[in-house]
Design a protein around this motif. Structure first.
Motif, short mmCIF file in Angstrom:
data_model
loop_
_atom_site.label_atom_id
_atom_site.label_comp_id
_atom_site.label_asym_id
_atom_site.label_seq_id
_atom_site.Cartn_x
_atom_site.Cartn_y
_atom_site.Cartn_z
N PRO A 189 0.89 -1.05 0.01
CA PRO A 189 0.20 -0.16 0.06
C PRO A 189 0.45 1.24 0.40
O PRO A 189 0.10 2.29 -0.68
CB PRO A 189 -1.03 -0.17 1.48
CG PRO A 189 0.18 -1.06 2.00
CD PRO A 189 1.04 -1.71 1.48
N PHE A 190 1.54 0.87 0.38
CA PHE A 190 2.83 2.87 0.50
C PHE A 190 3.91 2.12 -1.10
O PHE A 190 5.02 3.56 -0.99
CB PHE A 190 4.03 1.94 1.51
CG PHE A 190 3.69 1.69 2.49
CD1 PHE A 190 2.76 2.92 3.16
CD2 PHE A 190 3.08 0.93 3.39
CE1 PHE A 190 2.39 2.69 4.93
CE2 PHE A 190 2.74 0.63 4.52
CZ PHE A 190 1.97 1.72 4.90
N TYR A 191 3.38 2.10 -2.07
CA TYR A 191 3.96 2.01 -3.60
C TYR A 191 3.51 3.28 -4.56
O TYR A 191 1.98 3.65 -3.97
CB TYR A 191 3.83 0.73 -4.44
CG TYR A 191 4.34 0.25 -5.48
CD1 TYR A 191 5.59 0.19 -6.09
CD2 TYR A 191 3.26 1.37 -6.87
CE1 TYR A 191 6.12 0.00 -7.11
CE2 TYR A 191 3.62 1.04 -7.98
CZ TYR A 191 5.06 0.19 -8.29
OH TYR A 191 6.08 0.79 -9.35
N ASP A 192 4.30 3.91 -5.21
CA ASP A 192 4.13 5.39 -5.86
C ASP A 192 4.89 5.10 -6.53
O ASP A 192 6.24 5.37 -6.56
CB ASP A 192 4.43 6.40 -4.39
CG ASP A 192 3.75 7.76 -5.29
OD1 ASP A 192 3.83 7.62 -7.10
OD2 ASP A 192 4.13 8.83 -5.08
N GLU A 193 4.52 4.81 -8.15
CA GLU A 193 5.24 4.16 -9.16
C GLU A 193 6.28 5.62 -9.79
O GLU A 193 6.46 5.87 -10.19
CB GLU A 193 4.29 3.66 -10.54
CG GLU A 193 4.98 3.47 -11.16
CD GLU A 193 4.56 2.66 -12.33
OE1 GLU A 193 4.86 2.22 -13.32
OE2 GLU A 193 2.84 2.27 -12.10
N ALA A 194 4.93 7.19 -9.68
CA ALA A 194 5.21 8.63 -10.45
C ALA A 194 6.34 8.37 -9.50
O ALA A 194 7.74 9.03 -9.70
CB ALA A 194 4.49 9.24 -9.97
N LEU A 195 6.42 8.28 -7.99
CA LEU A 195 7.93 8.95 -7.22
C LEU A 195 9.45 8.67 -7.72
O LEU A 195 10.20 8.52 -7.62
CB LEU A 195 7.50 9.16 -5.74
CG LEU A 195 8.53 9.84 -4.91
CD1 LEU A 195 7.94 11.10 -5.64
CD2 LEU A 195 7.57 10.01 -3.10
N LEU A 196 8.74 6.70 -7.50
CA LEU A 196 9.65 6.25 -8.01
C LEU A 196 10.80 6.71 -9.77
O LEU A 196 12.18 6.24 -8.88
CB LEU A 196 9.10 4.17 -8.21
CG LEU A 196 9.44 4.59 -6.31
CD1 LEU A 196 7.90 2.99 -6.23
CD2 LEU A 196 10.77 4.37 -5.33
N ALA A 197 9.54 7.19 -10.24
CA ALA A 197 10.43 6.55 -11.50
C ALA A 197 11.06 7.98 -11.40
O ALA A 197 12.50 8.55 -12.54
CB ALA A 197 9.18 6.87 -12.95
N ARG A 198 10.73 8.96 -10.80
CA ARG A 198 11.81 10.21 -10.40
C ARG A 198 13.64 9.72 -9.62
O ARG A 198 13.69 11.01 -10.04
CB ARG A 198 10.64 11.54 -9.80
CG ARG A 198 9.81 12.17 -9.90
CD ARG A 198 8.32 12.92 -9.27
NE ARG A 198 9.66 14.00 -9.42
CZ ARG A 198 9.30 14.99 -8.35
NH1 ARG A 198 8.22 15.49 -7.63
NH2 ARG A 198 10.44 16.42 -8.39
N GLY A 199 13.10 9.33 -9.13
CA GLY A 199 14.09 8.47 -8.25
C GLY A 199 13.98 9.49 -7.15
O GLY A 199 13.42 9.86 -6.68
#
Length: 83
Positions: free
Chosen positions: A16-26
């Motif tokens: 539930p703590f996954y955020d694809e957009a934020l991880l893509a930014r680095g």
């Protein structure tokens, strides 16, 4: 996109703590003064990181991880401006 860093973030898409957009930014993570690149999940307020342990997998095929306690610093790398 927001520049707010979440208190807790995971690289596991089932979390539930996954955020694809934020991880893509680095995301940059410093644990006890050392920059880490193998962090699977972190919590700033609770003061821990979960790091991968070698190439070992658990019975569900996910990397084995170890939870380490200590001060956690997090920042957004985002070298280039979003398109």
């Amino acid at each position: 996109m927001t520049d707010t860093i979440p208190d807790r973030l995971s690289v596991d898409p089932d979390s539930p703590f996954y955020d694809e957009a934020l991880l893509a930014r680095g995301i940059g993570i410093r644990f006890k003064g050392v920059e880490k690149t193998n962090v699977e999940e972190y919590s700033i307020s609770e003061g821990w990181v979960r790091v991968a342990v070698g190439k070992t997998l658990d019975r569900r095929g996910k990397p084995m991880a170890m939870k380490l306690q200590g001060p956690v610093e997090v920042w957004i790398k985002d070298d280039q401006a979003p398109a």
